[in-house]
Motif scaffolding. Structure first.
Motif, PDB file in Angstrom:
ATOM      1  N   ALA A 161      20.332 -24.401  10.717  1.00  0.00           N
ATOM      2  CA  ALA A 161      19.742 -23.597   9.645  1.00  0.00           C
ATOM      3  C   ALA A 161      20.551 -22.324   9.398  1.00  0.00           C
ATOM      4  CB  ALA A 161      18.307 -23.242  10.012  1.00  0.00           C
ATOM      5  N   ARG A 162      20.629 -21.966   8.138  1.00  0.00           N
ATOM      6  CA  ARG A 162      21.362 -20.757   7.732  1.00  0.00           C
ATOM      7  C   ARG A 162      20.427 -19.566   7.691  1.00  0.00           C
ATOM      8  NH1 ARG A 162      23.345 -19.695   1.537  1.00  0.00           N
ATOM      9  NH2 ARG A 162      23.660 -17.443   1.748  1.00  0.00           N
ATOM     10  N   ALA A 163      20.938 -18.420   8.098  1.00  0.00           N
ATOM     11  CA  ALA A 163      20.160 -17.184   8.029  1.00  0.00           C
ATOM     12  C   ALA A 163      20.332 -16.561   6.636  1.00  0.00           C
ATOM     13  CB  ALA A 163      20.623 -16.217   9.112  1.00  0.00           C
ATOM     14  N   TYR A 164      19.234 -16.420   5.897  1.00  0.00           N
ATOM     15  CA  TYR A 164      19.248 -15.837   4.553  1.00  0.00           C
ATOM     16  C   TYR A 164      18.795 -14.380   4.615  1.00  0.00           C
ATOM     17  CZ  TYR A 164      19.789 -20.439   2.378  1.00  0.00           C
ATOM     18  OH  TYR A 164      20.271 -21.668   1.979  1.00  0.00           O
ATOM     19  N   PRO A 165      19.420 -13.532   3.846  1.00  0.00           N
ATOM     20  CA  PRO A 165      18.892 -12.157   3.733  1.00  0.00           C
ATOM     21  C   PRO A 165      17.512 -12.179   3.093  1.00  0.00           C
ATOM     22  CG  PRO A 165      21.125 -12.318   2.852  1.00  0.00           C
ATOM     23  CD  PRO A 165      20.652 -13.716   3.052  1.00  0.00           C
ATOM     24  N   LEU A 166      16.646 -11.289   3.533  1.00  0.00           N
ATOM     25  CA  LEU A 166      15.288 -11.268   2.989  1.00  0.00           C
ATOM     26  C   LEU A 166      15.298 -10.938   1.502  1.00  0.00           C
ATOM     27  CD1 LEU A 166      12.290 -11.525   3.654  1.00  0.00           C
ATOM     28  CD2 LEU A 166      12.256  -9.075   4.167  1.00  0.00           C
ATOM     29  N   THR A 167      16.275 -10.177   1.049  1.00  0.00           N
ATOM     30  CA  THR A 167      16.363  -9.850  -0.379  1.00  0.00           C
ATOM     31  C   THR A 167      16.605 -11.095  -1.223  1.00  0.00           C
ATOM     32  OG1 THR A 167      18.723  -9.351  -0.062  1.00  0.00           O
ATOM     33  CG2 THR A 167      17.167  -7.504   0.036  1.00  0.00           C
ATOM     34  N   ILE A 206       5.341 -16.598   7.155  1.00  0.00           N
ATOM     35  CA  ILE A 206       4.431 -16.572   8.296  1.00  0.00           C
ATOM     36  C   ILE A 206       3.470 -15.384   8.161  1.00  0.00           C
ATOM     37  CG2 ILE A 206       4.286 -16.579  10.806  1.00  0.00           C
ATOM     38  CD1 ILE A 206       5.726 -18.994   9.570  1.00  0.00           C
ATOM     39  N   HIS A 207       2.214 -15.621   8.549  1.00  0.00           N
ATOM     40  CA  HIS A 207       1.208 -14.558   8.475  1.00  0.00           C
ATOM     41  C   HIS A 207       1.654 -13.340   9.294  1.00  0.00           C
ATOM     42  CE1 HIS A 207      -1.557 -16.972   6.267  1.00  0.00           C
ATOM     43  NE2 HIS A 207      -1.828 -17.806   7.268  1.00  0.00           N
ATOM     44  N   PRO A 208       1.496 -12.149   8.762  1.00  0.00           N
ATOM     45  CA  PRO A 208       1.928 -10.933   9.486  1.00  0.00           C
ATOM     46  C   PRO A 208       1.319 -10.802  10.874  1.00  0.00           C
ATOM     47  CG  PRO A 208       1.406 -10.409   7.203  1.00  0.00           C
ATOM     48  CD  PRO A 208       0.972 -11.820   7.425  1.00  0.00           C
ATOM     49  N   VAL A 209       0.074 -11.253  11.047  1.00  0.00           N
ATOM     50  CA  VAL A 209      -0.572 -11.141  12.362  1.00  0.00           C
ATOM     51  C   VAL A 209       0.183 -11.970  13.399  1.00  0.00           C
ATOM     52  CG1 VAL A 209      -2.696 -11.558  13.648  1.00  0.00           C
ATOM     53  CG2 VAL A 209      -2.823 -10.690  11.307  1.00  0.00           C
ATOM     54  N   LEU A 210       0.604 -13.167  13.005  1.00  0.00           N
ATOM     55  CA  LEU A 210       1.351 -14.027  13.917  1.00  0.00           C
ATOM     56  C   LEU A 210       2.745 -13.472  14.196  1.00  0.00           C
ATOM     57  CD1 LEU A 210       0.385 -17.545  12.498  1.00  0.00           C
ATOM     58  CD2 LEU A 210      -0.638 -16.313  14.421  1.00  0.00           C
ATOM     59  N   VAL A 211       3.314 -12.788  13.203  1.00  0.00           N
ATOM     60  CA  VAL A 211       4.646 -12.184  13.406  1.00  0.00           C
ATOM     61  C   VAL A 211       4.560 -11.083  14.451  1.00  0.00           C
ATOM     62  CG1 VAL A 211       6.485 -10.861  12.306  1.00  0.00           C
ATOM     63  CG2 VAL A 211       5.405 -12.755  11.071  1.00  0.00           C
ATOM     64  N   LEU A 212       3.554 -10.260  14.356  1.00  0.00           N
ATOM     65  CA  LEU A 212       3.413  -9.159  15.297  1.00  0.00           C
ATOM     66  C   LEU A 212       3.116  -9.654  16.709  1.00  0.00           C
ATOM     67  CD1 LEU A 212       1.333  -6.646  13.115  1.00  0.00           C
ATOM     68  CD2 LEU A 212       3.784  -6.557  13.666  1.00  0.00           C
ATOM     69  N   SER A 213       2.387 -10.762  16.819  1.00  0.00           N
ATOM     70  CA  SER A 213       2.049 -11.268  18.155  1.00  0.00           C
ATOM     71  C   SER A 213       3.226 -11.973  18.819  1.00  0.00           C
ATOM     72  CB  SER A 213       0.863 -12.225  18.056  1.00  0.00           C
ATOM     73  OG  SER A 213       1.191 -13.334  17.232  1.00  0.00           O
ATOM     74  N   ASN A 214       4.238 -12.321  18.025  1.00  0.00           N
ATOM     75  CA  ASN A 214       5.432 -12.964  18.576  1.00  0.00           C
ATOM     76  C   ASN A 214       6.686 -12.160  18.239  1.00  0.00           C
ATOM     77  OD1 ASN A 214       4.545 -15.897  19.522  1.00  0.00           O
ATOM     78  ND2 ASN A 214       3.444 -15.444  17.630  1.00  0.00           N
ATOM     79  N   ILE A 238      16.187 -25.883   6.287  1.00  0.00           N
ATOM     80  CA  ILE A 238      17.525 -25.532   5.812  1.00  0.00           C
ATOM     81  C   ILE A 238      17.876 -24.065   6.034  1.00  0.00           C
ATOM     82  CG2 ILE A 238      17.512 -27.375   4.106  1.00  0.00           C
ATOM     83  CD1 ILE A 238      16.848 -25.340   1.981  1.00  0.00           C
ATOM     84  N   GLY A 239      16.906 -23.216   6.340  1.00  0.00           N
ATOM     85  CA  GLY A 239      17.229 -21.810   6.548  1.00  0.00           C
ATOM     86  C   GLY A 239      16.043 -21.015   7.038  1.00  0.00           C
ATOM     87  N   PHE A 240      16.299 -19.761   7.297  1.00  0.00           N
ATOM     88  CA  PHE A 240      15.240 -18.858   7.745  1.00  0.00           C
ATOM     89  C   PHE A 240      15.655 -17.437   7.400  1.00  0.00           C
ATOM     90  CE2 PHE A 240      18.273 -19.249  11.157  1.00  0.00           C
ATOM     91  CZ  PHE A 240      18.449 -17.952  11.611  1.00  0.00           C
ATOM     92  N   SER A 241      14.697 -16.547   7.515  1.00  0.00           N
ATOM     93  CA  SER A 241      14.961 -15.127   7.289  1.00  0.00           C
ATOM     94  C   SER A 241      14.008 -14.327   8.159  1.00  0.00           C
ATOM     95  CB  SER A 241      14.758 -14.768   5.811  1.00  0.00           C
ATOM     96  OG  SER A 241      15.013 -13.389   5.597  1.00  0.00           O
ATOM     97  N   GLU A 242      14.527 -13.250   8.720  1.00  0.00           N
ATOM     98  CA  GLU A 242      13.676 -12.397   9.544  1.00  0.00           C
ATOM     99  C   GLU A 242      14.044 -10.937   9.328  1.00  0.00           C
ATOM    100  OE1 GLU A 242      14.196 -13.008  13.728  1.00  0.00           O
ATOM    101  OE2 GLU A 242      16.298 -13.541  13.534  1.00  0.00           O
ATOM    102  N   ALA A 243      13.027 -10.146   9.376  1.00  0.00           N
ATOM    103  CA  ALA A 243      13.143  -8.697   9.211  1.00  0.00           C
ATOM    104  C   ALA A 243      11.936  -8.080   9.909  1.00  0.00           C
ATOM    105  CB  ALA A 243      13.185  -8.328   7.732  1.00  0.00           C
ATOM    106  N   PRO A 244      11.936  -6.795  10.101  1.00  0.00           N
ATOM    107  CA  PRO A 244      10.773  -6.165  10.739  1.00  0.00           C
ATOM    108  C   PRO A 244       9.478  -6.515  10.008  1.00  0.00           C
ATOM    109  CG  PRO A 244      12.576  -4.601  10.613  1.00  0.00           C
ATOM    110  CD  PRO A 244      13.015  -5.807   9.836  1.00  0.00           C
ATOM    111  N   GLY A 245       8.577  -7.202  10.720  1.00  0.00           N
ATOM    112  CA  GLY A 245       7.291  -7.590  10.140  1.00  0.00           C
ATOM    113  C   GLY A 245       7.351  -8.827   9.260  1.00  0.00           C
ATOM    114  N   GLU A 246       8.522  -9.489   9.163  1.00  0.00           N
ATOM    115  CA  GLU A 246       8.646 -10.665   8.288  1.00  0.00           C
ATOM    116  C   GLU A 246       9.340 -11.816   9.036  1.00  0.00           C
ATOM    117  OE1 GLU A 246       7.549 -11.444   5.422  1.00  0.00           O
ATOM    118  OE2 GLU A 246       7.007  -9.572   4.417  1.00  0.00           O
ATOM    119  N   ARG A 247       8.771 -13.006   8.878  1.00  0.00           N
ATOM    120  CA  ARG A 247       9.384 -14.237   9.347  1.00  0.00           C
ATOM    121  C   ARG A 247       9.195 -15.282   8.249  1.00  0.00           C
ATOM    122  NH1 ARG A 247      10.544 -10.892  12.439  1.00  0.00           N
ATOM    123  NH2 ARG A 247      10.621 -10.944  14.726  1.00  0.00           N
TER     124      ARG A 247
END
Length: 447
Positions: A161-167, A206-214, A238-247
């Motif tokens: 999987a490719r890492a995509y910028p959140l923007t 992903i739900h923000p609550v689940l992001v914070l718990s993991n 095919i890809g993913f993106s992650e940032a503070p508080g975002e998955r």
């Protein structure tokens, strides 16, 4: 051979010159015959005082005698004018050679003749060898013929999987616009996205609550591993993106709906899924799950096999999605109750997501295909198992479809579903066993 040589050396005086210069006809091994020739000529050299000191004479005579002894007379007469002055013994040798020519004879050689039978046998052997050589040449040519090697650009390459910028993901979903929502589940919300190259993707936020718990979990590492799954009955990541508080997870966009939508949400959906299509969907789901359990290395446990995670494409082919994402919500019961066995909730009994719990969820999906009813928190299993044991299929089967005249395939499908949900983990069939039976049913019914 050694005894022969010693006898010759001890009896030099008794040898006559014709016996020495006569070509040797010995019925001995060629190797021994060569040594015999050598010692014969050495005796000649000793008798007539031709030694290595007469280098010119010795070299020419020794070479000529050893390679062609029958031409000795011709050689000596042609070169006698040269050697007479250098070697006083040479005239004596020539006289002896002249005397010996009348006595020297060669053994008569009898020409070899074959009779008719031998000629035929010889011809057959030669023909057989020729044909064998031709056949062998053809086989070697075909075996060694190289196939054209494809260039590296055309070879299929399994990429992670490719890492995509959140923007970029935000732009693909118009800022996660609610109008682009195509589904919601226990892990998050799914949006229809469009990337720069007009590529449609399904974007699971992903739900923000689940992001914070993991927050400290290796999200990118797990997604790269899960993206290695490539199978016709599996929706690829095919890809993913992650940032503070975002998955965010990007998956291939399937241009149809889920099995849950067809069976339980759309009024006309059930009629679109006749028995043939349902057998095809059941077999496809089993193949996809078998691929995850046994082919991908390391193996992938889905964790939440249910009808909403089985998507149906335009060809009514089942494709499993959301596999391996149970790490995001390991204790979340919402959306799981009824699709996992009782052992899932018990730590003492080896709880949690396992291959056996996936088989249980597949059995529930088979019951939904048979009955047209929803899981309803586990009530479907409790209602359906007694009917299967009592073979009350008129009550069990989906009333929206006509019961076929031959119910044997449906009976076998019901028994497979019962084996998946009616046994403990130790006695439950593996997904490979389930897939084998369902593949045979699909072939029997659909072809």
């Amino acid at each position: 051979m050694i005894e022969y040589v010693h006898n010759m050396r001890g009896r030099v005086a008794s040898y006559q010159l014709p016996q020495l210069i006569r070509p040797i006809h010995l019925s001995i091994h060629p190797f021994c015959q060569a040594y015999a020739l050598f010692f014969h000529f050495q005796l000649i050299f000793q008798l007539f005082d031709i030694s290595p000191s007469n280098s010119h004479v010795y070299k020419l005579l020794s070479t000529h005698l050893f390679h062609e002894p029958s031409n000795l007379t011709f050689f000596l007469f042609n070169y006698s004018s040269i050697f007479t002055t250098n070697n006083p013994s040479l005239p004596k040798l020539i006289v002896f050679i002249q005397q010996s020519q009348s006595q020297t004879h060669t053994l008569p050689t009898k020409p070899f003749k074959m009779n008719r039978a031998e000629h035929i046998a010889y011809d057959m052997v030669m023909i057989t060898l020729s044909v064998s050589l031709v056949v062998l040449g053809i086989i070697l040519f075909l075996a060694c013929k190289k196939k054209p090697v494809e260039s590296e650009e055309t070879l299929p390459v399994k990429l992670c999987a490719r890492a995509y910028p959140l923007t970029e993901v935000d732009a693909a979903t118009d800022g996660f616009n609610h109008r682009r929502i195509i589904g919601q589940g226990r892990l998050g919300t799914v949006y229809a996205g469009t990337l720069e190259k007009e590529e449609f993707v399904a974007v699971k936020r992903i739900h923000p609550v689940l992001v914070l718990s993991n927050a400290g979990f290796g999200f990118s590492s797990v997604l790269k591993w899960l993206s290695l799954a490539q199978h016709p009955n599996v929706v690829p990541i095919i890809g993913f993106s992650e940032a503070p508080g975002e998955r965010v997870i990007l998956m291939e966009f399937v241009h149809m709906a889920s099995l849950d939508f067809y069976l339980h949400q759309n009024q006309d959906g059930a009629s679109l899924l006749d028995w043939n299509k349902r057998f095809r969907i059941a077999a496809g789901a089993a193949r996809g799950l078998q691929y995850l359990h046994e082919v991908v290395a390391p193996n992938i446990v889905h964790g939440c096999v249910k009808s909403s995670n089985i998507l149906i494409d335009v060809n009514f082919c089942a494709r499993i999605s959301d596999y391996g994402l149970n790490f995001l919500a390991p204790v979340e019961k919402r959306g799981l109750v009824g699709y996992v066995d009782d052992e899932y909730w018990s730590e003492r009994r080896g709880g949690g997501a396992t291959k056996e719990s996936d088989v249980y969820g597949l059995g529930v999906v088979l019951l939904e295909l048979l009955t047209g009813k929803g899981c309803e928190g586990g009530l479907l299993v409790k209602w359906a198992l007694p009917l299967i044991r009592e073979t009350s299929f008129s009550e069990l089967l989906d009333p929206r479809l006509v019961i076929p005249s031959d119910t044997k395939p449906l009976v076998r499908l019901a028994k497979v579903a019962s084996a998946c949900v009616g046994n403990s983990r130790k006695c439950r069939p593996s997904v490979a066993q389930v897939a084998t039976i369902l593949n045979n049913l699909e072939t029997e019914v659909c072809l």
